[in-house]
Motif scaffolding. Sequence first.
Motif, PDB file in Angstrom:
ATOM      1  N   ILE A  72       0.846  -1.190   0.000  1.00 40.46           N
ATOM      2  CA  ILE A  72       0.000   0.000   0.000  1.00 40.46           C
ATOM      3  C   ILE A  72       0.885   1.245   0.000  1.00 40.46           C
ATOM      4  CG2 ILE A  72      -1.729   1.286   1.317  1.00 40.46           C
ATOM      5  CD1 ILE A  72      -2.806  -1.492   2.226  1.00 40.46           C
ATOM      6  N   ALA A  73       2.054   1.146   0.603  1.00 36.47           N
ATOM      7  CA  ALA A  73       2.974   2.286   0.661  1.00 36.47           C
ATOM      8  C   ALA A  73       3.520   2.665  -0.709  1.00 36.47           C
ATOM      9  CB  ALA A  73       4.125   1.989   1.618  1.00 36.47           C
ATOM     10  N   ASP A  74       3.512   1.717  -1.661  1.00 33.48           N
ATOM     11  CA  ASP A  74       4.016   2.005  -3.004  1.00 33.48           C
ATOM     12  C   ASP A  74       3.154   3.032  -3.737  1.00 33.48           C
ATOM     13  OD1 ASP A  74       6.037   0.184  -2.566  1.00 33.48           O
ATOM     14  OD2 ASP A  74       5.033  -1.435  -3.665  1.00 33.48           O
ATOM     15  N   GLN A  75       1.865   3.012  -3.492  1.00 34.28           N
ATOM     16  CA  GLN A  75       0.935   3.954  -4.128  1.00 34.28           C
ATOM     17  C   GLN A  75      -0.117   4.376  -3.114  1.00 34.28           C
ATOM     18  OE1 GLN A  75      -0.493   1.724  -7.550  1.00 34.28           O
ATOM     19  NE2 GLN A  75       0.934   2.824  -8.846  1.00 34.28           N
ATOM     20  N   PRO A  76       0.259   5.247  -2.173  1.00 35.87           N
ATOM     21  CA  PRO A  76      -0.720   5.662  -1.170  1.00 35.87           C
ATOM     22  C   PRO A  76      -1.865   6.430  -1.836  1.00 35.87           C
ATOM     23  CG  PRO A  76       1.334   6.883  -0.924  1.00 35.87           C
ATOM     24  CD  PRO A  76       1.548   5.873  -1.999  1.00 35.87           C
ATOM     25  N   ASP A  78      -4.729   9.090  -2.773  1.00 35.08           N
ATOM     26  CA  ASP A  78      -4.913  10.536  -2.647  1.00 35.08           C
ATOM     27  C   ASP A  78      -6.218  10.886  -3.347  1.00 35.08           C
ATOM     28  OD1 ASP A  78      -4.810  13.265  -2.378  1.00 35.08           O
ATOM     29  OD2 ASP A  78      -2.871  13.500  -3.375  1.00 35.08           O
ATOM     30  N   THR A  79      -7.310  10.828  -2.593  1.00 37.17           N
ATOM     31  CA  THR A  79      -8.638  11.097  -3.149  1.00 37.17           C
ATOM     32  C   THR A  79      -8.987  12.579  -3.094  1.00 37.17           C
ATOM     33  OG1 THR A  79      -9.782  10.800  -1.034  1.00 37.17           O
ATOM     34  CG2 THR A  79      -9.428   8.817  -2.398  1.00 37.17           C
ATOM     35  N   GLY A  80      -8.149  13.356  -2.396  1.00 38.21           N
ATOM     36  CA  GLY A  80      -8.416  14.779  -2.265  1.00 38.21           C
ATOM     37  C   GLY A  80      -9.079  15.152  -0.959  1.00 38.21           C
ATOM     38  N   GLU A  81      -9.386  14.156  -0.138  1.00 39.85           N
ATOM     39  CA  GLU A  81      -9.978  14.426   1.172  1.00 39.85           C
ATOM     40  C   GLU A  81      -9.549  13.349   2.172  1.00 39.85           C
ATOM     41  OE1 GLU A  81     -14.117  13.899   1.780  1.00 39.85           O
ATOM     42  OE2 GLU A  81     -14.169  12.004   0.704  1.00 39.85           O
ATOM     43  N   LEU A  82      -9.464  13.732   3.427  1.00 44.72           N
ATOM     44  CA  LEU A  82      -9.001  12.827   4.473  1.00 44.72           C
ATOM     45  C   LEU A  82      -9.871  11.586   4.573  1.00 44.72           C
ATOM     46  CD1 LEU A  82      -7.174  12.102   6.845  1.00 44.72           C
ATOM     47  CD2 LEU A  82      -8.584  13.587   8.300  1.00 44.72           C
ATOM     48  N   LEU A  87     -10.502   5.766   3.991  1.00 43.55           N
ATOM     49  CA  LEU A  87     -11.320   4.648   3.505  1.00 43.55           C
ATOM     50  C   LEU A  87     -10.594   3.871   2.410  1.00 43.55           C
ATOM     51  CD1 LEU A  87     -14.908   6.172   3.469  1.00 43.55           C
ATOM     52  CD2 LEU A  87     -14.141   4.157   4.755  1.00 43.55           C
ATOM     53  N   ALA A  88      -9.892   4.575   1.527  1.00 47.97           N
ATOM     54  CA  ALA A  88      -9.144   3.896   0.461  1.00 47.97           C
ATOM     55  C   ALA A  88      -8.041   3.008   1.040  1.00 47.97           C
ATOM     56  CB  ALA A  88      -8.562   4.922  -0.509  1.00 47.97           C
ATOM     57  N   VAL A  89      -7.348   3.497   2.062  1.00 48.79           N
ATOM     58  CA  VAL A  89      -6.309   2.687   2.718  1.00 48.79           C
ATOM     59  C   VAL A  89      -6.931   1.430   3.312  1.00 48.79           C
ATOM     60  CG1 VAL A  89      -4.734   2.583   4.695  1.00 48.79           C
ATOM     61  CG2 VAL A  89      -4.710   4.585   3.192  1.00 48.79           C
ATOM     62  N   SER A 128       0.447   8.431   8.275  1.00 46.26           N
ATOM     63  CA  SER A 128       1.096   9.727   8.530  1.00 46.26           C
ATOM     64  C   SER A 128       1.086  10.585   7.272  1.00 46.26           C
ATOM     65  CB  SER A 128       2.535   9.531   9.012  1.00 46.26           C
ATOM     66  OG  SER A 128       2.543   8.981  10.301  1.00 46.26           O
ATOM     67  N   GLY A 129       1.359   9.972   6.139  1.00 50.69           N
ATOM     68  CA  GLY A 129       1.317  10.692   4.865  1.00 50.69           C
ATOM     69  C   GLY A 129      -0.078  11.201   4.541  1.00 50.69           C
ATOM     70  N   VAL A 130      -1.081  10.386   4.801  1.00 55.25           N
ATOM     71  CA  VAL A 130      -2.475  10.784   4.580  1.00 55.25           C
ATOM     72  C   VAL A 130      -2.816  11.990   5.454  1.00 55.25           C
ATOM     73  CG1 VAL A 130      -4.860  10.034   5.049  1.00 55.25           C
ATOM     74  CG2 VAL A 130      -3.303   8.527   3.780  1.00 55.25           C
ATOM     75  N   LEU A 131      -2.396  11.936   6.710  1.00 57.20           N
ATOM     76  CA  LEU A 131      -2.687  13.041   7.646  1.00 57.20           C
ATOM     77  C   LEU A 131      -1.914  14.306   7.277  1.00 57.20           C
ATOM     78  CD1 LEU A 131      -2.793  10.880  10.857  1.00 57.20           C
ATOM     79  CD2 LEU A 131      -4.710  12.228   9.959  1.00 57.20           C
ATOM     80  N   GLU A 132      -0.694  14.159   6.824  1.00 55.05           N
ATOM     81  CA  GLU A 132       0.090  15.335   6.412  1.00 55.05           C
ATOM     82  C   GLU A 132      -0.556  16.030   5.213  1.00 55.05           C
ATOM     83  OE1 GLU A 132       4.069  13.833   5.842  1.00 55.05           O
ATOM     84  OE2 GLU A 132       4.273  13.400   7.989  1.00 55.05           O
ATOM     85  N   ARG A 133      -1.048  15.249   4.249  1.00 56.95           N
ATOM     86  CA  ARG A 133      -1.743  15.857   3.113  1.00 56.95           C
ATOM     87  C   ARG A 133      -3.014  16.568   3.571  1.00 56.95           C
ATOM     88  NH1 ARG A 133      -0.568  11.100   0.551  1.00 56.95           N
ATOM     89  NH2 ARG A 133      -2.725  10.419   0.627  1.00 56.95           N
ATOM     90  N   ALA A 134      -3.743  15.950   4.508  1.00 55.00           N
ATOM     91  CA  ALA A 134      -4.968  16.572   5.024  1.00 55.00           C
ATOM     92  C   ALA A 134      -4.652  17.881   5.737  1.00 55.00           C
ATOM     93  CB  ALA A 134      -5.692  15.614   5.970  1.00 55.00           C
ATOM     94  N   ALA A 135      -3.549  17.936   6.457  1.00 54.08           N
ATOM     95  CA  ALA A 135      -3.152  19.174   7.151  1.00 54.08           C
ATOM     96  C   ALA A 135      -2.773  20.248   6.126  1.00 54.08           C
ATOM     97  CB  ALA A 135      -1.994  18.901   8.107  1.00 54.08           C
TER      98      ALA A 135
END
Length: 189
Positions: A72-76, A78-82, A87-89, A128-135
């Motif tokens: 999953i880390a290879d292509q995390p 990014d739907t544009g929202e947290l 949910l995608a993860v 962490s990457g998902v949360l950083e993008r959301a921030a």
Amino acid sequence: MPQQTNQRRRGAALEETILEAAWAELAEVGYARLTMEGVAARARTGKQVLYRRWRNRAELVVAAMRHSTGSIADQPPDTGELRGDVLAVLRRMVERQRDIGQDVIHGLLADAPDLDPGPFAVMSEVMSGVLERAARRGEIASARLSPRVVSVATNLLRHEIMFARHPVSDGTLVEIVDEVFLPLVHATA
């Protein structure tokens, strides 16, 4: 007459052969009956070659899973929202669990003390990457959350996967995200 050479497989080529052999052996005999000897025979190499790379069958199986199903880390996502990203993860985790099967999940659970914890940290890195993008998008005030908060959604799903006697439903994933993870993130971010 041209001389034939018998090239020894080395490095990445040998590792790929072993991982493919481990995946095939796992599919054929299941986790409980999988042995390093069986994988070595299928890969046409010695079991000492396997032990140089993986300490035990649990580590070999985890490596074979990652090789065959990807990480999953290879292509995390990014739907544009947290919410969509989380949910995608979780949906990818469920999909991977279905590809791998309960037999392997339960076998790895039994052998968990023999596993390097590194592969399990991958999901915390993804989250962490998902949360950083959301921030960065302004959805949450900060991505600086405790490791327990960061990993709560994936850990709850792991619990469901390990102990549920049925496939994890999408409704369960929505509950984890909407009723536990997002309220916790918004309360602590």
